[in-house]
Scaffold this motif. Structure first.
Motif, PDB file in Angstrom:
ATOM      1  N   MET A   3       3.665   3.609   0.672  1.00  0.00           N
ATOM      2  CA  MET A   3       2.621   4.527   0.250  1.00  0.00           C
ATOM      3  C   MET A   3       1.265   3.977   0.659  1.00  0.00           C
ATOM      4  O   MET A   3       0.822   2.964   0.166  1.00  0.00           O
ATOM      5  N   ILE A   4       0.630   4.618   1.579  1.00  0.00           N
ATOM      6  CA  ILE A   4      -0.727   4.245   1.937  1.00  0.00           C
ATOM      7  C   ILE A   4      -1.574   5.484   1.717  1.00  0.00           C
ATOM      8  O   ILE A   4      -1.417   6.490   2.407  1.00  0.00           O
ATOM      9  N   VAL A   5      -2.431   5.435   0.717  1.00  0.00           N
ATOM     10  CA  VAL A   5      -3.227   6.596   0.370  1.00  0.00           C
ATOM     11  C   VAL A   5      -4.671   6.333   0.758  1.00  0.00           C
ATOM     12  O   VAL A   5      -5.157   5.227   0.653  1.00  0.00           O
ATOM     13  N   GLY A   6      -5.376   7.348   1.176  1.00  0.00           N
ATOM     14  CA  GLY A   6      -6.785   7.189   1.498  1.00  0.00           C
ATOM     15  C   GLY A   6      -7.038   7.378   2.976  1.00  0.00           C
ATOM     16  O   GLY A   6      -6.131   7.376   3.784  1.00  0.00           O
TER      17      GLY A   6
END
Lengths: 204, 299
Positions: A3-6
């Motif tokens: 999960m890599i958010v942004g």
């Protein structure tokens, strides 16, 4: 899943800090035991030298590649037992390469085959350029008449341009012993190469 | 250098010998070496540790002698009910395991994916990973068969996480900073999750030997609507996890098959160098977004 958010708002180039290369080198070997990235750095630092040494010992690129592969596999197997800095690692590497080449040459049949193949290749490749071909073939034949230890000394001294102290370190011997063995090796080589030396002397 | 040496040096210097290294061989050997390094490192470490220390040599010899000659089973639970700690309430020994996990500075493991077809046949993926986990950083080395394809780092960056990856197949790298985490790849988090649900384990899988360790396994249904099942095996001696399997994961657009993710070969506090978690980019690698690589690959 990952999960890599942004949003991607920072691009950063991360590279090996060349400014601190000396410090890196001293610790590189220790790190290479556990860290594949460090090992890759070490491998790239030494691959060319090992390959060239093997070519100079075997006079054959294909065989040199095989032996180089074997050398680095041995490095992987034994590197966690090695304690030393980058310079000592270089000597250790040459020692492994020397033993691997000697083992490769030890079998008489293989040695004869190498000589035969190398001579054939030389004769065909340099058909239009007789002198270098003759010299290379002559050198090869002369070197292969020597004991493996003498071959090693000749290669390290004249192809790798090592000092006697460095050769002694690689062979685990004293510089004095290496000096006398070098002299003996040259005497024997001189017998085979007399014609060439004579010719050169006359030219000079 | 004396006259003899000078004369020979002159002779050698006139000889042309092609000793230029072939970059193809260098690259191929690099990949083979990295693979060999990953596969052998653990076994070699254990063997060397035993054979280099006088004490461990004697200890190993003593264990072998006693086991062979005396036929004595050392493993807890091997013949005595007292040793079968896993038959007690999981709330007690589960807490002990969770406390142990908190003490580790780093853990590494191997991860493998297996496809399970509708007829029950299994197909092991050629892609496998080595995971490195510390208290705040992660690293994943991704192999395609014998080829180290990619290294990914997830490390703290201010209030967020820096994701840096390098790909050896495309000689490229990508850096991304923002919020995020290692997510489901974190094997220690996965262990914690399994251990905390042992109270509701569906069944005891019994004892078996895995990677040379005597283990006891549990099967636990996942807390969601999927048909996912988690299995975890503990070393009966140390109580530490030896293998985790996540079974029944669905595959996007392929309802006829499921995925099983296996994490094993755990190494607790493996003595990693500090820079294991420092992202690096080999010289000459170009910056490229994963989507660009994917598009280029599809072309």
């Amino acid at each position: 899943m990952v999960m890599i958010v942004g949003t991607c708002k920072l691009r950063r180039v991360i590279s090996v800090d060349t400014g601190s290369k000396v410090n890196d080198d001293s610790q590189l070997v220790a790190r290479a035991c556990h860290d594949s990235t460090a090992f890759v750095q070490l491998y790239h630092s030494h691959y060319d030298a090992v390959f060239r040494y093997c070519v100079h010992r075997l006079f054959d690129r294909q065989m040199a590649e095989d032996v180089t592969s074997e050398v680095f596999l041995k490095v992987i197997e034994n590197i966690d037992g090695f304690k030393g800095n980058e310079k000592q690692f270089r000597c250790w590497l040459y020692r492994i390469a020397t033993n691997t080449v000697n083992n490769y040459l030890r079998k008489t049949a293989r040695r004869k085959r190498i000589l035969k193949v190398a001579c054939e290749q030389t004769n065909s490749r340099f058909a239009d350029c007789e002198e270098p071909a003759d010299k290379l073939a002559l050198l090869r034949e002369a070197v292969f008449t020597l004991k493996p230890r003498y071959q090693t000394i000749i290669t390290l001294r004249f192809f790798e341009n090592m000092k006697l102290t460095e050769i002694a370190e690689v062979l685990g011997s004293s510089p004095g012993t290496v000096r006398s063995q070098l002299t003996r090796a040259l005497v024997k080589l001189r017998k085979v190469l007399t014609a060439e030396f004579t010719e050169k002397s006359e030219v000079n | 250098m004396n006259d003899n040496e000078k004369q020979f040096k002159d002779f050698v210097s006139n000889i042309k010998l092609d000793d230029t290294p072939d970059t193809n061989h260098r690259d191929m050997l690099e990949r083979n070496l990295l693979c060999a390094m990953a596969k052998q490192s653990r076994q070699i470490k254990i063997r060397r540790f035993i054979m280099k220390s006088q004490i461990t040599k004697f200890a190993a010899a003593a264990v072998i002698a006693i086991v062979v000659l005396g036929g004595i089973t050392f493993w807890p639970g091997g013949g005595s009910d007292n040793g079968q700690w896993w038959l007690g309430p999981p709330a007690a020994w589960g807490q002990e395991i969770l406390a142990s996990l908190d003490t580790f500075k780093a853990v590494t493991c191997h991860e493998q994916t297996v496809f399970v077809m509708s007829d029950g046949s299994e197909h092991t993926s050629l892609t496998w990973n080595i995971l490195y986990v510390s208290r705040d950083s992660y690293r994943r080395d991704i192999y395609d068969d014998d080829f180290l394809r990619e290294i990914q780092w997830y490390v703290p960056d201010g209030g967020g996480t820096l994701h840096h990856s390098i790909r050896y197949d495309t000689k490229s790298y990508f850096t991304h900073s923002g919020e995020g985490s290692f997510g489901n790849y974190d094997p220690v988090e996965r262990m914690r999750s399994c251990v905390s649900r042992l109270d509701s384990a569906d069944r005891l899988l019994g004892e078996e030997v895995i990677d040379g360790y005597n283990c006891v396994g549990f099967e636990i249904s996942a807390d969601n609507s999927e048909d996912r099942v988690d299995c975890i095996w503990f070393d009966t001696e140390t109580k530490l996890p030896v293998r985790i399997e996540i079974r029944g994961l669905s595959v996007t657009d392929q309802p006829d098959k499921t995925l099983t993710i296996i994490q094993d070969q755990f190494d607790y506090n493996p003595g990693l160098s500090a820079d294991t978690f420092i992202p690096q980019t080999p010289e000459g690698f170009i910056h490229a977004h994963p989507d660009e690589i994917k598009a280029a690959t599809e072309k």
